[in-house]
Scaffold this active site. Structure first.
Site, PDB file in Angstrom:
ATOM      1  N   GLY A  48       0.767  -1.246   0.000  1.00  0.00           N
ATOM      2  CA  GLY A  48       0.000   0.000   0.000  1.00  0.00           C
ATOM      3  C   GLY A  48       0.793   1.290   0.000  1.00  0.00           C
ATOM      4  N   GLU A 102       3.725   4.140   5.854  1.00  0.00           N
ATOM      5  CA  GLU A 102       2.562   3.251   5.743  1.00  0.00           C
ATOM      6  C   GLU A 102       1.450   3.967   4.979  1.00  0.00           C
ATOM      7  OE1 GLU A 102       1.253   0.617   5.485  1.00  0.00           O
ATOM      8  OE2 GLU A 102       0.380  -0.249   7.290  1.00  0.00           O
ATOM      9  N   ASP A 103       0.524   3.183   4.415  1.00  0.00           N
ATOM     10  CA  ASP A 103      -0.589   3.802   3.685  1.00  0.00           C
ATOM     11  C   ASP A 103      -1.694   4.280   4.623  1.00  0.00           C
ATOM     12  OD1 ASP A 103      -1.358   1.216   4.360  1.00  0.00           O
ATOM     13  OD2 ASP A 103      -2.092   0.673   2.371  1.00  0.00           O
ATOM     14  N   ASP A 106      -5.535   1.956  10.639  1.00  0.00           N
ATOM     15  CA  ASP A 106      -6.966   1.730  10.857  1.00  0.00           C
ATOM     16  C   ASP A 106      -7.146   1.307  12.321  1.00  0.00           C
ATOM     17  OD1 ASP A 106      -9.672   1.279  10.187  1.00  0.00           O
ATOM     18  OD2 ASP A 106      -9.308  -0.756   9.529  1.00  0.00           O
ATOM     19  N   LYS A 134      -7.285   6.700  10.588  1.00  0.00           N
ATOM     20  CA  LYS A 134      -8.693   6.665  11.017  1.00  0.00           C
ATOM     21  C   LYS A 134      -8.726   6.623  12.543  1.00  0.00           C
ATOM     22  CE  LYS A 134     -10.168   3.677   7.137  1.00  0.00           C
ATOM     23  NZ  LYS A 134     -10.618   2.297   6.802  1.00  0.00           N
ATOM     24  N   PHE A 155     -14.271   2.834   4.313  1.00  0.00           N
ATOM     25  CA  PHE A 155     -13.321   2.126   3.456  1.00  0.00           C
ATOM     26  C   PHE A 155     -12.902   2.991   2.272  1.00  0.00           C
ATOM     27  CE2 PHE A 155     -11.841  -0.918   0.317  1.00  0.00           C
ATOM     28  CZ  PHE A 155     -10.954  -1.650   1.092  1.00  0.00           C
ATOM     29  N   VAL A 156     -11.603   3.126   2.068  1.00  0.00           N
ATOM     30  CA  VAL A 156     -11.085   3.992   1.009  1.00  0.00           C
ATOM     31  C   VAL A 156     -10.137   3.229   0.079  1.00  0.00           C
ATOM     32  CG1 VAL A 156     -11.329   6.127   2.339  1.00  0.00           C
ATOM     33  CG2 VAL A 156      -9.218   4.813   2.526  1.00  0.00           C
ATOM     34  N   ASP A 162      -6.038  -0.453  -1.870  1.00  0.00           N
ATOM     35  CA  ASP A 162      -6.789  -1.309  -2.782  1.00  0.00           C
ATOM     36  C   ASP A 162      -8.081  -1.838  -2.197  1.00  0.00           C
ATOM     37  OD1 ASP A 162      -5.311  -3.073  -0.928  1.00  0.00           O
ATOM     38  OD2 ASP A 162      -6.203  -4.669  -2.131  1.00  0.00           O
ATOM     39  N   ARG A 168      -5.269   0.652  -6.726  1.00  0.00           N
ATOM     40  CA  ARG A 168      -4.046   1.258  -6.179  1.00  0.00           C
ATOM     41  C   ARG A 168      -3.483   2.357  -7.072  1.00  0.00           C
ATOM     42  NH1 ARG A 168      -2.294  -2.098  -1.947  1.00  0.00           N
ATOM     43  NH2 ARG A 168      -2.561  -4.330  -2.230  1.00  0.00           N
TER      44      ARG A 168
HETATM   45  P1  IMP Z   1      -4.869  -2.013  10.757  1.00  0.00           P
HETATM   46  O1  IMP Z   1      -3.915  -3.117  11.136  1.00  0.00           O
HETATM   47  O2  IMP Z   1      -6.271  -2.309  11.155  1.00  0.00           O
HETATM   48  O3  IMP Z   1      -4.419  -0.638  11.215  1.00  0.00           O
HETATM   49  O4  IMP Z   1      -4.965  -2.007   9.200  1.00  0.00           O
HETATM   50  C1  IMP Z   1      -3.916  -1.689   8.437  1.00  0.00           C
HETATM   51  C2  IMP Z   1      -3.990  -2.289   7.063  1.00  0.00           C
HETATM   52  O5  IMP Z   1      -5.321  -2.631   6.635  1.00  0.00           O
HETATM   53  C3  IMP Z   1      -3.498  -1.246   6.116  1.00  0.00           C
HETATM   54  O6  IMP Z   1      -2.103  -1.339   5.953  1.00  0.00           O
HETATM   55  C4  IMP Z   1      -4.280  -1.542   4.862  1.00  0.00           C
HETATM   56  O7  IMP Z   1      -3.560  -2.468   4.086  1.00  0.00           O
HETATM   57  C5  IMP Z   1      -5.573  -2.150   5.335  1.00  0.00           C
HETATM   58  N1  IMP Z   1      -6.674  -1.147   5.360  1.00  0.00           N
HETATM   59  C6  IMP Z   1      -7.225  -0.582   6.453  1.00  0.00           C
HETATM   60  N2  IMP Z   1      -8.199   0.279   6.116  1.00  0.00           N
HETATM   61  C7  IMP Z   1      -8.247   0.263   4.759  1.00  0.00           C
HETATM   62  C8  IMP Z   1      -9.067   0.977   3.804  1.00  0.00           C
HETATM   63  O8  IMP Z   1      -9.928   1.815   4.111  1.00  0.00           O
HETATM   64  N3  IMP Z   1      -8.805   0.702   2.487  1.00  0.00           N
HETATM   65  C9  IMP Z   1      -7.854  -0.180   2.088  1.00  0.00           C
HETATM   66  N4  IMP Z   1      -7.083  -0.851   2.948  1.00  0.00           N
HETATM   67  C10 IMP Z   1      -7.277  -0.636   4.281  1.00  0.00           C
HETATM   68 MG    MG Z   2      -0.874  -1.758   4.351  1.00  0.00          MG
END
Ligand code: IMP
Ligand code: MG
Length: 177
Positions: A48, A102-103, A106, A134, A155-156, A162, A168
């Site tokens: 990402g 990082e992208d 969440d 977020k 969700f984005v 992606d 992407r």
């Molecule tokens: P976390 O571990 O819940 O913080 O999620 C992180 C990973 O989930 C990110 O690196 C993304 O790859 C994916 N992710 C979380 N939210 C989104 C979204 O809104 N769109 C796309 N990928 C997401």
């Molecule tokens: Mg990621």
């Protein structure tokens, strides 16, 4: 394009490419000032973060290095559910100033795991740059140091992010309709 369709889902534009570019430049400027005289290692999280990393890196004027890693998640049979695994870290980061790129943050699960793993290797410092954050979805004690945009917990896609592998390549960021 104001809307895009990926498989069964429609997405509408949320953040324009120009806004993204100007935030990325502002973050690069901050890093240029804060790391003056240091030689940081930028560590991008695949897949990402590749576009954010490219745009950020082009605006860094320090002596610096770049590398990419992956955090693989798979459902374990243990009661904890998801097991994570750090893949591809070839560098010795002991004593280094590491900037994780990082992208999106969440729940923070991925970054909590990654930052803890990196800290075990005794870097001089570790900071986290993410293009999206977020805050309302955050479950872990993770605080990004550089944030492009705080967004609601929707969700984005686009700018590296992606939906099922797609989306992407778009320069704008889109949110699920
Ligand atoms: P976390 O571990 O819940 O913080 O999620 C992180 C990973 O989930 C990110 O690196 C993304 O790859 C994916 N992710 C979380 N939210 C989104 C979204 O809104 N769109 C796309 N990928 C997401
Ligand atoms: Mg990621």
């Amino acid at each position: 394009m104001d809307t895009i369709k990926l498989k069964d889902k429609e997405f509408v534009v949320m953040i324009q490419a120009e806004e993204i570019q100007s935030r990325v430049k502002a973050i690069a400027n901050e890093i240029n000032l804060q790391y003056k005289g240091k030689q940081p290692l930028f560590l991008g999280v695949l897949n990402g973060a590749f576009l954010f990393m490219a745009d950020l890196f082009k605006n860094i004027n320090l002596l610096c290095e770049i590398s990419f890693i992956r955090v693989a998640s798979y459902s374990g049979t243990s009661s904890t559910g998801e097991v994570k695994n750090l893949i591809g870290l070839k560098e010795d980061i002991a004593g280094r100033h590491v900037i994780v790129v990082e992208d999106i943050v969440d729940t923070g699960d991925t970054m909590k795991y990654l930052l803890d793993e990196l800290k075990k290797q005794n870097p001089a410092s570790v900071k986290l740059a993410t293009i999206l954050f977020k805050p309302a979805a955050l479950k872990q004690d993770v605080k990004p140091d550089y944030v492009g945009f705080e967004i609601p917990p929707a969700f984005v896609v686009g700018y590296g992010l992606d939906y099922d592998g797609l989306g992407r390549n778009f320069n704008d960021i889109y949110v699920l309709k």
